[in-house]
Structures are given as structure tokens and as C-alpha cells.
Design a protein around this motif. Structure first.
Motif, mmCIF file in Angstrom:
data_model
loop_
_atom_site.group_PDB
_atom_site.id
_atom_site.type_symbol
_atom_site.label_atom_id
_atom_site.label_comp_id
_atom_site.label_asym_id
_atom_site.label_seq_id
_atom_site.Cartn_x
_atom_site.Cartn_y
_atom_site.Cartn_z
ATOM 1 N N ALA A 1 41.369 32.687 42.405
ATOM 2 C CA ALA A 1 42.385 33.615 41.886
ATOM 3 C C ALA A 1 42.140 33.885 40.397
ATOM 4 O O ALA A 1 42.236 35.029 39.936
ATOM 5 C CB ALA A 1 43.780 33.039 42.107
ATOM 6 N N LEU B 1 39.115 36.113 40.161
ATOM 7 C CA LEU B 1 39.470 37.482 40.518
ATOM 8 C C LEU B 1 40.261 38.155 39.390
ATOM 9 O O LEU B 1 40.076 39.338 39.105
ATOM 10 C CB LEU B 1 40.286 37.519 41.811
ATOM 11 N N PHE B 2 41.159 37.379 38.745
ATOM 12 C CA PHE B 2 41.941 37.926 37.640
ATOM 13 C C PHE B 2 41.011 38.399 36.528
ATOM 14 O O PHE B 2 41.146 39.505 36.019
ATOM 15 C CB PHE B 2 42.932 36.874 37.110
ATOM 16 N N LEU C 1 38.496 41.338 38.066
ATOM 17 C CA LEU C 1 39.044 42.631 38.491
ATOM 18 C C LEU C 1 40.282 43.057 37.698
ATOM 19 O O LEU C 1 40.373 44.190 37.229
ATOM 20 C CB LEU C 1 39.396 42.571 39.979
ATOM 21 N N THR C 2 41.233 42.178 37.579
ATOM 22 C CA THR C 2 42.508 42.544 36.985
ATOM 23 C C THR C 2 42.394 42.734 35.474
ATOM 24 O O THR C 2 42.963 43.676 34.922
ATOM 25 C CB THR C 2 43.566 41.469 37.305
ATOM 26 N N GLN C 3 41.692 41.829 34.799
ATOM 27 C CA GLN C 3 41.573 41.915 33.343
ATOM 28 C C GLN C 3 40.947 43.248 32.904
ATOM 29 O O GLN C 3 41.498 43.901 32.030
ATOM 30 C CB GLN C 3 40.760 40.732 32.823
ATOM 31 N N ALA D 1 40.918 46.071 34.529
ATOM 32 C CA ALA D 1 41.883 47.117 34.882
ATOM 33 C C ALA D 1 43.030 47.129 33.882
ATOM 34 O O ALA D 1 43.535 48.190 33.505
ATOM 35 C CB ALA D 1 42.405 46.896 36.304
ATOM 36 N N MET D 2 43.455 45.977 33.414
ATOM 37 C CA MET D 2 44.514 45.887 32.408
ATOM 38 C C MET D 2 44.025 46.499 31.090
ATOM 39 O O MET D 2 44.798 47.161 30.390
ATOM 40 C CB MET D 2 44.928 44.428 32.191
#
Length: 182
Positions: free
Chosen positions: A15, A18-19, A22-24, A26-27
Motif C-alpha cells: 500500500a 502504491l501510494f 501512483l498516488t503521490q 497524481a497528487m
């Protein structure tokens, strides 16, 4: 039991991975877009303020009577009309007799030089010089000068010479300078 611990730890690590994977990013893109939106919103607010100021100025301009605008255009025209300048000055002179009509008229404009400096003239206005001769008594000269002073056209007298004539009749040679907006 180790599998019981390994699986949750692996899921937490996955997790976190993935953060960051992908998420970082995108943020980061989202934050950049929010900053761009704020900049565009600020520009839009400024445009609205400028539009409001423009509308107020336009309303103020439209509230000015047309005769006042004509007076302003006569005071400092945006183009120079040499013929109209000569007619205006001649009409002032003719109020004091036909001898006061303009003669020996010469017109010259700015030569593009400013005060002995070399280079282009960067002034926002141009100048026109008008040389002419009138004949008449001293009392007519005083009245003529007064009328030039109070006329709507902005005029500077840059030269005045006179020659005595017969019986209170003098010949006056003028050089005047007037202005126009470029």
C-alpha cells in the motif's frame, strides 16, 4: 504464524509502495492544476475589475458634453491641420481690421530632434511653427495678443519683431508655436 504477520506487513508495504508510485505523482499533478486554477481565477478577477473600471471610464467619457470634447480637441488636437491653424489665427487678426490679415505665412514642423540631442524625438506631442506678418496700430496688437492668449488653441509666441511704419501703423513679424498629440 509468521505468515499471519508477513501477509499484513506485505500488504502495508504494498500500500505504501502504491501510494508513492501512483498516488503521490497524481497528487503532485493535482496540486499543480490547483495552482494553475488559482492563477487563472486571479487573472479572471483582475479582468473583471479592469472591465468595471473601463465601463466606469467609458460612462464618464460619454457624460462629457460634445462641445467640451470639441474644445479639448481644439486645445490639443491629435493631428495638425496647418490650413485650419492659419484660418484660426487669421480670423483672430481680422477682428482688428483688414490690415491685420496674415501675410508672408510660413509653416514648419518639428524636425525630429529634441533640444540639440541626437536621435529620434520621443515626445508624445509634435510642434508646428507658424511665421507671419500683420500690420496695424499698437492697440490692435495688444488686443490680438490678448485674443491669442485666451483662444482655445494652445499657442506659444516664440518670436515677435516690429518695424515702424507711417502714422501709428507698425508691421509685426510673429513666430508662434502650437502643439498636437502624436
Amino acid at each position: 504464524m509468521i505468515t499471519r504477520l508477513v501477509i499484513p506487513i506485505a500488504l502495508v508495504i504494498a500500500a505504501i509502495a502504491l501510494f508513492f508510485a501512483l498516488t503521490q505523482p497524481a497528487m503532485g499533478v493535482l496540486q499543480t492544476k490547483q495552482e494553475e486554477k488559482k492563477t487563472i481565477d486571479d487573472a479572471l478577477d483582475n479582468a473583471k475589475k479592469i472591465k468595471k473600471i473601463q465601463d466606469n471610464l467609458l460612462a464618464a467619457k460619454q457624460a462629457i458634453p460634445s462641445d467640451k470634447i470639441d474644445n479639448l480637441n481644439k486645445l490639443l488636437p491629435d493631428t495638425i491641420d496647418n490650413v485650419q491653424l492659419i484660418i484660426d489665427v487669421n480670423n483672430i487678426a481680422l477682428k482688428y481690421g483688414s490690415n491685420m490679415a496674415l501675410r508672408n505665412i510660413k509653416v514648419r514642423t518639428d524636425d525630429g530632434m529634441t533640444g540639440g540631442k541626437i536621435g529620434p524625438n520621443t515626445k508624445k506631442y509634435g510642434t508646428v511653427f507658424l511665421n507671419f506678418t500683420v500690420t496695424g496700430p499698437y492697440s490692435a496688437l495688444k488686443q490680438f495678443l490678448n485674443d491669442l492668449e485666451v483662444s482655445l488653441r494652445l499657442i506659444d509666441i516664440t518670436g515677435l519683431t516690429f518695424t515702424a511704419g507711417e502714422k501709428e501703423s507698425y508691421e509685426y513679424n510673429f513666430e508662434i508655436k502650437t502643439y498636437w498629440l502624436k
